[in-house]
Design a protein around this motif. Structure first.
Motif, PDB file in Angstrom:
ATOM      1  N   PHE A   1       0.829  -1.211   0.000  1.00  0.00           N
ATOM      2  CA  PHE A   1       0.000   0.000   0.000  1.00  0.00           C
ATOM      3  C   PHE A   1       0.862   1.260   0.000  1.00  0.00           C
ATOM      4  O   PHE A   1       0.547   2.239  -0.681  1.00  0.00           O
ATOM      5  CB  PHE A   1      -0.945   0.000   1.198  1.00  0.00           C
ATOM      6  N   ASN A   2       1.954   1.256   0.764  1.00  0.00           N
ATOM      7  CA  ASN A   2       2.817   2.435   0.821  1.00  0.00           C
ATOM      8  C   ASN A   2       3.491   2.700  -0.517  1.00  0.00           C
ATOM      9  O   ASN A   2       3.571   3.850  -0.964  1.00  0.00           O
ATOM     10  CB  ASN A   2       3.873   2.268   1.921  1.00  0.00           C
ATOM     11  N   LEU A   3       3.975   1.644  -1.173  1.00  0.00           N
ATOM     12  CA  LEU A   3       4.619   1.837  -2.468  1.00  0.00           C
ATOM     13  C   LEU A   3       3.594   2.228  -3.532  1.00  0.00           C
ATOM     14  O   LEU A   3       3.867   3.083  -4.384  1.00  0.00           O
ATOM     15  CB  LEU A   3       5.362   0.567  -2.887  1.00  0.00           C
ATOM     16  N   SER A   4       2.421   1.633  -3.477  1.00  0.00           N
ATOM     17  CA  SER A   4       1.358   1.961  -4.437  1.00  0.00           C
ATOM     18  C   SER A   4       0.914   3.411  -4.286  1.00  0.00           C
ATOM     19  O   SER A   4       0.648   4.103  -5.286  1.00  0.00           O
ATOM     20  CB  SER A   4       0.158   1.028  -4.243  1.00  0.00           C
ATOM     21  N   THR A   5       0.835   3.887  -3.051  1.00  0.00           N
ATOM     22  CA  THR A   5       0.453   5.279  -2.807  1.00  0.00           C
ATOM     23  C   THR A   5       1.511   6.232  -3.347  1.00  0.00           C
ATOM     24  O   THR A   5       1.193   7.313  -3.866  1.00  0.00           O
ATOM     25  CB  THR A   5       0.247   5.518  -1.300  1.00  0.00           C
ATOM     26  N   THR A   6       2.782   5.850  -3.240  1.00  0.00           N
ATOM     27  CA  THR A   6       3.847   6.661  -3.821  1.00  0.00           C
ATOM     28  C   THR A   6       3.676   6.787  -5.332  1.00  0.00           C
ATOM     29  O   THR A   6       3.927   7.848  -5.909  1.00  0.00           O
ATOM     30  CB  THR A   6       5.223   6.030  -3.515  1.00  0.00           C
ATOM     31  N   ILE A   7       3.216   5.712  -5.957  1.00  0.00           N
ATOM     32  CA  ILE A   7       3.089   5.694  -7.417  1.00  0.00           C
ATOM     33  C   ILE A   7       1.884   6.497  -7.890  1.00  0.00           C
ATOM     34  O   ILE A   7       1.991   7.362  -8.771  1.00  0.00           O
ATOM     35  CB  ILE A   7       2.981   4.239  -7.928  1.00  0.00           C
ATOM     36  N   VAL A   8       0.720   6.199  -7.326  1.00  0.00           N
ATOM     37  CA  VAL A   8      -0.530   6.774  -7.840  1.00  0.00           C
ATOM     38  C   VAL A   8      -0.743   8.164  -7.244  1.00  0.00           C
ATOM     39  O   VAL A   8      -1.246   8.301  -6.138  1.00  0.00           O
ATOM     40  CB  VAL A   8      -1.734   5.868  -7.515  1.00  0.00           C
ATOM     41  N   GLY A   9      -0.349   9.175  -7.970  1.00  0.00           N
ATOM     42  CA  GLY A   9      -0.537  10.550  -7.528  1.00  0.00           C
ATOM     43  C   GLY A   9      -1.443  11.304  -8.473  1.00  0.00           C
ATOM     44  O   GLY A   9      -2.462  10.786  -8.951  1.00  0.00           O
ATOM     45  N   ALA A  10      -1.046  12.533  -8.789  1.00  0.00           N
ATOM     46  CA  ALA A  10      -1.872  13.385  -9.643  1.00  0.00           C
ATOM     47  C   ALA A  10      -1.838  12.943 -11.104  1.00  0.00           C
ATOM     48  O   ALA A  10      -2.763  13.232 -11.865  1.00  0.00           O
ATOM     49  CB  ALA A  10      -1.413  14.836  -9.528  1.00  0.00           C
TER      50      ALA A  10
END
Length: 463
Positions: free
Chosen positions: A51-60
């Motif tokens: 989840f932490n790595l995915s959140t880093t990826i999916v931004g604006a």
């Protein structure tokens, strides 16, 4: 005061960088290590890391993907999303393999191992420039979505202005101040990446909410016959239109940039050998979200898809409860960015500290330094987002360059340098291709941004 020697943990997994306290080691290390900081915590779960790595990826950037489908068509567009996911996995694998060979546990340490002090300085500066720019842009977007914007000359109402009207407490400054004090500052006070696992899970869930709402609207309108199936392949009426294909390259090349958080996440894993499955799972999850967003966004708006698909939701969708669904999309997106913020901020703070205090005690062990750096960075980001709106234009240039360096040029350069003699011939071929693609993408991004900025300035002169 001493409590023993620091020694590796004996366990079945890869224990690189994992340490336990022995009774003769100093309570705190004497200086900040090249490995990126000493931390006794190593109990992060697989799901939390994903989840932490995915959140880093999916931004604006997710909001720009449907527009790439308009240029490329669905089939080439989706294939390229998948291709760049694999390409990103290769670049991250380069970082992981060479980190293990050099026994380093940070991106800066790896660059220092390969290129010395200059290499470490370069990656720190790139991460700082990239992350400061990203966080300022996130705050600007949040302000636009919630309180409205007048940047184009006409005022576009934000969600809160639409609900309650124009008041001082629905204005940009107050909304961003509340967001800073209630969300950004508390989350930025966490010292470990794993502490953000729940907010990261919620962030990913909100991205999925956007996909579900968009898909639902698109399917309803498709069944009603009010929209047509989108084009599968691009239109090429003339050679000039070929240029349009290249303009979407920067969006796709930088869609998966997360490299600066790979080492911090790996260092906190209970078994650091799980980092490769974590990366693969995160990239698969993000690719699924990207493909679904691209497909349903383009299906819903077709040739009317704007560069930022969120702007399409400002109009009447011609379905029941249109305004409610549009507001749900915009609010979920704004909250999503708020929860992405601390993941980007943690990497920014670590690199600022490493740049300014390379010989100091680890940041987590010095509360005064930790609080000071956090306060200064949050203040800079808040003030820039509120009082220097044109800073977005500057970061379009610097951010594009820094992102491709972080994601592709530096991993490829480390592979070509091959300080430990572990690179294969295929690794070096891929590394050369990676550098060529990254440089080409960056040149196109800079040219496109400069051209758009010139046209914008020219148009304003004629008013």
């Amino acid at each position: 005061m001493t409590i023993g020697d620091i020694s590796p943990i004996a366990n079945g997994g890869d224990s690189r960088g994992k340490r336990i306290l022995d009774e003769k080691a100093p309570l705190l290390p004497s200086k900040q290590e090249e490995t990126g900081g000493f931390d006794e915590f190593n109990g992060a779960s697989f799901a939390g890391a994903v989840f932490n790595l995915s959140t880093t990826i999916v931004g604006a950037g997710i909001m720009s993907l449907p527009a790439t489908m308009k240029v490329l068509g669905l089939v080439p567009g989706i294939l390229l999303i998948i291709f760049f996911a694999f390409f990103t996995e290769i670049s991250i694998d380069m970082l992981v393999r060479f980190s293990r060979a050099g026994k380093t546990v940070s991106y800066g340490g790896l660059m220092g191992d390969s290129f010395g002090r200059i290499g470490k300085l370069l990656i720190q500066l790139c991460i700082i420039v990239n992350n400061v720019g990203v966080l300022i842009v996130y705050m600007i977007i949040i302000g636009d979505v919630l309180s409205g914007t007048s940047s184009s000359g006409d005022h576009h109402f934000g969600v809160l202005e639409g609900w309650f009207g124009q008041h001082w407490w629905t204005g940009r400054f107050f909304i961003l101040l509340v967001s800073m004090l209630a969300v950004f500052a508390p989350l930025a006070c966490f010292k470990r990446v794993d502490s953000l696992r729940y907010t990261s899970a919620l962030s990913v869930a909100l991205a999925v909410v956007f996909v579900v709402i968009t898909a639902g609207i698109a399917i309803v309108k498709l069944l009603a016959g009010s929209i047509a199936m989108p084009k599968l392949f691009p239109d090429i009426p003339d050679l000039a239109s070929v240029w349009n294909f290249f303009t979407v390259a920067p969006v796709l090349v930088t869609a998966y940039i997360c490299h600066y958080n790979v080492h911090p996440i790996e260092n906190e894993l209970e078994d650091s050998s799980l980092i490769k499955p974590v990366v693969k799972t995160s990239l698969a999850l993000c690719s699924t979200v990207y493909i679904a967003t691209s497909f349903f966004g383009f299906l819903l708006f077709g040739e009317s898809t704007l560069d930022d698909v969120l702007a399409n939701f400002d109009t009447n969708l011609n379905i029941p409860y249109s305004s409610i669904l549009s507001d749900a999309v915009r609010v979920s997106y704004a909250v999503h960015l708020m929860l992405v913020f601390p993941m980007i901020f943690i990497a920014l703070r670590l690199n600022v500290d490493g740049l300014l205090f390379p010989s100091a005690n680890p940041l987590y062990s010095d509360n005064r330094r930790f609080a000071s750096i956090t306060l200064v960075l949050l203040s800079i980001i808040f003030l820039a987002a509120n009082f220097i709106p044109s800073i977005w234009d500057a970061f379009q240039f610097t951010g594009a360059t820094a992102a491709v360096c972080i994601g592709f040029i530096f991993p490829a350069a480390i592979t070509l340098r091959d300080s430990h003699g572990i690179a294969t011939k295929w690794d070096k071929i891929v590394a050369v291709f990676m550098i060529i693609l990254a440089v080409l993408s960056n040149v196109i991004a800079i040219y496109s941004d400069a051209y758009a900025l010139f046209n914008k300035s020219k148009a304003s002169d004629f008013r």
